[in-house]
Design an enzyme around this catalytic site. Structure first.
Site, PDB file in Angstrom:
ATOM      1  N   ILE A 468       0.840  -1.201   0.000  1.00 16.97           N
ATOM      2  CA  ILE A 468       0.000   0.000   0.000  1.00 16.97           C
ATOM      3  C   ILE A 468       0.871   1.246   0.000  1.00 16.97           C
ATOM      4  O   ILE A 468       0.436   2.323   0.408  1.00 16.97           O
ATOM      5  CB  ILE A 468      -0.959   0.019   1.211  1.00 16.97           C
ATOM      6  N   ARG A 648      14.985   0.368  13.541  1.00 14.35           N
ATOM      7  CA  ARG A 648      15.781   0.019  12.373  1.00 14.35           C
ATOM      8  C   ARG A 648      15.012   0.357  11.098  1.00 14.35           C
ATOM      9  O   ARG A 648      13.836   0.023  10.960  1.00 14.35           O
ATOM     10  CB  ARG A 648      16.041  -1.475  12.405  1.00 14.35           C
ATOM     11  N   ASN A 651      14.969   0.285   4.757  1.00  9.87           N
ATOM     12  CA  ASN A 651      15.339   0.885   3.475  1.00  9.87           C
ATOM     13  C   ASN A 651      15.228   2.395   3.668  1.00  9.87           C
ATOM     14  O   ASN A 651      14.135   2.923   3.846  1.00  9.87           O
ATOM     15  CB  ASN A 651      14.378   0.379   2.378  1.00  9.87           C
ATOM     16  N   THR A 654      12.815   4.244   1.066  1.00 11.28           N
ATOM     17  CA  THR A 654      11.364   4.133   1.260  1.00 11.28           C
ATOM     18  C   THR A 654      10.962   4.833   2.559  1.00 11.28           C
ATOM     19  O   THR A 654       9.885   5.418   2.647  1.00 11.28           O
ATOM     20  CB  THR A 654      10.893   2.663   1.280  1.00 11.28           C
ATOM     21  N   GLN A 658       8.260   7.847   2.981  1.00 12.32           N
ATOM     22  CA  GLN A 658       7.124   7.803   3.909  1.00 12.32           C
ATOM     23  C   GLN A 658       7.058   9.105   4.711  1.00 12.32           C
ATOM     24  O   GLN A 658       5.976   9.653   4.946  1.00 12.32           O
ATOM     25  CB  GLN A 658       7.254   6.632   4.883  1.00 12.32           C
ATOM     26  N   LYS A 721      10.371  -0.239  13.939  1.00 10.16           N
ATOM     27  CA  LYS A 721       9.170   0.455  14.404  1.00 10.16           C
ATOM     28  C   LYS A 721       8.439   0.936  13.154  1.00 10.16           C
ATOM     29  O   LYS A 721       9.070   1.475  12.256  1.00 10.16           O
ATOM     30  CB  LYS A 721       9.527   1.669  15.261  1.00 10.16           C
ATOM     31  N   GLY A 722       7.155   0.759  13.112  1.00 10.75           N
ATOM     32  CA  GLY A 722       6.407   1.208  11.925  1.00 10.75           C
ATOM     33  C   GLY A 722       6.511   2.706  11.773  1.00 10.75           C
ATOM     34  O   GLY A 722       6.460   3.451  12.758  1.00 10.75           O
ATOM     35  N   GLY A 724       4.977   4.343   8.765  1.00 19.34           N
ATOM     36  CA  GLY A 724       4.059   4.815   7.723  1.00 19.34           C
ATOM     37  C   GLY A 724       3.055   5.836   8.223  1.00 19.34           C
ATOM     38  O   GLY A 724       2.525   6.627   7.454  1.00 19.34           O
ATOM     39  N   GLU A 725       2.777   5.796   9.516  1.00 16.02           N
ATOM     40  CA  GLU A 725       1.759   6.706  10.049  1.00 16.02           C
ATOM     41  C   GLU A 725       2.350   7.664  11.080  1.00 16.02           C
ATOM     42  O   GLU A 725       1.646   8.189  11.927  1.00 16.02           O
ATOM     43  CB  GLU A 725       0.607   5.891  10.657  1.00 16.02           C
TER      44      GLU A 725
HETATM   45 MO1  MOS Z   1      -3.704   2.586   8.833  1.00 10.36          MO
HETATM   46  S1  MOS Z   1      -5.236   3.957   8.934  1.00 10.36           S
HETATM   47  O1  MOS Z   1      -3.777   1.935  10.391  1.00 10.36           O
HETATM   48  O2  MOS Z   1      -4.427   1.590   7.614  1.00 10.36           O
END
Ligand code: MOS
Length: 759
Positions: A468, A648, A651, A654, A658, A721-722, A724-725
């Site tokens: 995504i 960590r 990449n 990427t 983000q 650790k994520g 993307g958000e």
């Molecule tokens: Mo994200 S809003 O947790 O897909």
């Protein structure tokens, strides 16, 4: 090992270009609606033009005369479908085509035709007769029902609470007491909410952009009343999701039903405006925040009450106080969240769902507190920085917040700031500098994967993750390439398909952490097998070596100490096999072992944030310059600097993308985005790209991303650790804080548009 050896460009962490980047810009990436079909029928949705009441009748006569129309499905046809289960697979329980109308734009009929054009023309010739009832649109409307979230939402039975916040606030030297608001927003992914269904006998294949293919498979099976083993969901590329594709929406089972009835593939591509009501959106919120502190800035009390607009039947609520309450050492804490039920479609997850609205409120209040204390806002955060959470008493696994602040402040030139509002000016432009914290819980979920290494050095990785925009094709290939000692180009990654083992929902920014952890496990099992063959052989260069002394590099097994090596292909020959395949399951600590079986059944379990033994979050600091025109009040954001620590980075390219995308989104939230609703009719007004404002290139100027190194081996085996958000959290508050600094006007309701600065 030679520490000075240069890192290959393809290894974990290296900025390898996204596997799907070229495919996407050349049009080679095949999205769900692009999959070629033999003789498909085309579907077009008919949606309600009232928000509440009854659908009395549908007049289909004129529609049926349109050449090419095959059939029109109505509530009678759809009544064979079981209701979706909100809170499990389904984004909403409002999924029947009538007679009850629960929101504007509810699907009421489905036209099927030989061409898209015929289906669309006929859909506009369906005449609906309604018995409308008064609808409650939003805050301030008549007929709203307000409920305590802890009483109606199973996910939010408990909210953070510590000591006696009322008493602490009463005794504080300085108190901020303010109300904030965030608007309805829609994801508006470029790819529309398409669905294509194909039956072969009793086997159904669904092509649909999805953040959880196993969830969709099981959800549709439940609605159709068939065995989930008969359904395959395919979603190789997703043209934007942001949470809007995490749960099943009503259209999918309907298209499956239509395809079965016609015994023909059926393809649906809804319009942009239909996407506003047939899927989910970010709920409108309201907040009252109280912060109390001593004169020296040490916080002593934090009280946060939130109100979130939801639909009548479904208790969708994000309760972001669950995250905000751990951000600083607040002293005593009291939180409360209210669901405000209106006649709306059910809202849902949208990029950083809990933290975006709640952190906007909190980080605006922190800035207001700094001003009242006459303290630098960075220093105020330093005083309240803590490695031990005040609410739970748990330690943070790692916390690099002040490192982020210090590095971003340095790069931004924060020292040059004159803290007096309106004091920095460039001709007719008032300059404002502001900052705020970005924060996102680190999630990790149960995941499974299958990895196959062939004797020719090619590798296949299979896990039903979702591309995504997270770069999952690329990072999984990098990981497998490094662990199995082959070039990146030798690795094929298969995701987005229920024919491969399940991965968690691509929500909560858990994908990289979860799938890297399980792919790592499968790769290590392959290494182990290969090393055993080589070391237990009677002859050969590696015979008799301990397997812990062997590594895989450049297609060879190599010893770490005496520089012996053997080609991988020879070891395969010795073993008498042409490939080694391993299936792995990963269950993070704190997640129940049944989580893997659940995953196959379409239930994704993840943990993290404040839930485990440690407090686990990714953090960042964002510094923004705004320029507000003294006469016209036009608002510009000429530069923004964000420093982020996310464990960590698999990449760096990427990751940087983000963060850039997140900050652009943050500026969008701050200055542009809002879905407007007609208060009389409870219908969305600006449901198109002309009227729903998002930034264009001219709105985005300098963006600087600083990657703050962080090592955390507590969070998960991959140390990830994520992210993307993360970066779109805090930006809006940083902009609001900068606007205050420029103008002396505190805007507490997003978006900040120039009319709010016409004081
Ligand atoms: Mo994200 S809003 O947790 O897909």
């Amino acid at each position: 090992m030679n520490a000075a050896a240069p890192q290959p460009k393809e290894n974990m962490g290296a900025p390898a270009p996204r596997y799907d980047a070229r495919l996407k810009v050349t049009g080679e990436a095949r999205y769900s609606a692009d999959v070629p079909m033999t003789n498909p029928a085309f579907a077009f949705l008919v949606t309600s033009s009232i928000a509440k009441g009854k659908l009395v009748s549908l007049d289909l006569a004129e529609a049926r005369t349109v050449p090419g129309v095959i059939d029109i499905l109505t509530q009678d046809d759809a009544s064979v479908l079981h209701g979706g289960k909100f809170g499990q697979d389904a984004a909403t329980s409002i999924d029947q085509l009538g007679p009850e109308i629960a929101h504007d734009g509810q699907i009421i009929a489905l036209v099927l035709a030989d061409s898209y054009e015929a289906a669309r023309e006929a859909a506009y010739k369906v005449h609906a007769n309604y018995a409308p009832a008064p609808a409650s649109a939003t805050f301030g409307s008549d007929g709203l029902k307000v409920e305590d979230a802890t009483k109606v939402s199973a996910r939010h039975r408990e909210l953070p609470h510590k000591g006696d916040a009322e008493a602490a606030l009463a005794a504080a030297d300085v108190v901020i007491d303010a109300e904030y608001g965030t608007p309805t927003q829609h994801h508006n992914p470029l790819e529309l909410f398409s669905t294509t269904c194909v039956w072969e006998g009793d086997k159904l294949t669904i092509y649909e952009p999805s953040q959880f293919v196993y969830g969709l498979k099981n959800g549709v099976a439940q609605r159709l009343g068939i065995d989930a083993d008969n359904i395959r969901v395919v979603s190789h590329f997703v043209g934007g999701a942001f949470g809007s594709r995490g749960s099943m929406t009503p259209r999918t089972a309907l298209i499956a039903l239509a395809a079965r009835k016609l015994n023909r593939p059926v393809k649906l591509v809804p319009t942009r405006d239909q996407g506003f009501t047939i899927a989910t959106y970010r709920a409108e919120t309201h907040h009252r925040v109280r912060l109390g502190a001593r004169r020296d800035g040490k916080m002593v009390g934090y009280s946060h009450e939130g109100w979130e607009v939801s639909s009548r039947p479904d208790a969708y609520v994000v309760a972001g106080v669950k995250e905000s309450a751990h951000l600083y050492g607040f002293g005593d804490v009291a939180t409360k969240v209210n669901i405000v039920r209106a006649d709306r479609n059910t809202p849902g997850f949208m990029r950083s769902p809990p933290v975006v609205p709640y952190i906007f409120a909190l980080e605006s209040a922190v800035d207001e507190l700094a001003i009242k204390l006459a303290m630098d806002p960075v220093e105020l955060r330093r005083v309240n920085d803590t490695m031990v959470d005040g609410v739970t008493g748990k330690r943070w696994s790692s916390r690099s917040l002040m490192k982020c602040y210090d590095q971003a402040a340095e790069a931004f030139g924060w020292k040059q700031r004159d803290s007096r509002p309106g004091s920095m000016r460039d001709g007719d432009w008032l300059i404002g500098w502001g900052c705020a914290t970005a924060v996102y819980p680190t999630h990790v979920g149960a995941a499974t994967a299958r990895v196959r290494l062939r004797s020719d050095g090619t590798v296949r990785v299979q896990t039903a993750a979702h591309e995504i925009g997270n770069g999952v094709y690329t990072v999984l290939a990098q990981l497998a390439a490094e662990r199995l000692g082959v070039p990146l180009a030798s690795v094929t990654v298969e995701v987005g398909d229920t024919n491969v083992p399940p991965a968690p929902v691509a929500g909560g920014s858990n994908t990289t952490a979860s799938t890297c952890s399980v792919v790592l496990k499968a790769c290590d099992a392959i290494r182990d097998k290969l090393f055993r063959v080589a070391s237990t052989a009677n002859e050969g260069p590696l015979a008799g070596h301990f397997i812990t002394e062997i590594d895989l590099r450049d297609g060879r097994l190599v010893t770490l100490h005496d520089a012996k090596s053997e080609p991988m292909a020879d070891v395969f020959k010795r073993a008498g096999v042409s490939a080694i395949e391993e299936y792995a399951e990963f269950v993070p600590p704190g997640v129940k072992p049944e989580a893997v079986a659940d995953l196959y059944k379409g239930r994704s379990t993840q943990t993290g944030g404040p839930e485990g033994e440690y407090i686990m979050y990714a953090l960042g600091a964002e510094f923004v310059e705004v320029r507000v025109h003294a006469l016209t009040r036009e608002i510009r954001v000429p530069r923004i600097v964000g420093a982020f620590a996310g464990g960590r980075l698999m990449n760096t390219r990427t990751a940087r993308s983000q963060f850039v995308g997140g900050m652009v989104w943050g500026i969008s939230s701050a200055l542009h985005e809002a879905t407007e609703i007609d208060r009389e009719r409870a219908r969305y007004i600006n449901d198109n790209f002309a009227d729903y404002l998002v930034p264009v290139n001219a709105d985005i100027q300098q963006l600087e991303v600083i990657l703050v190194p962080e090592h955390d081996d507590i969070v998960n085996p991959a140390g990830v650790k994520g992210i993307g958000e993360l970066a779109n959290v805090g930006t809006a508050a940083a902009v609001a804080n900068a606007v205050y600094h420029a103008t002396g006007i505190r805007v507490r309701e997003l978006p900040i548009r120039l009319e709010k600065l016409l004081a």
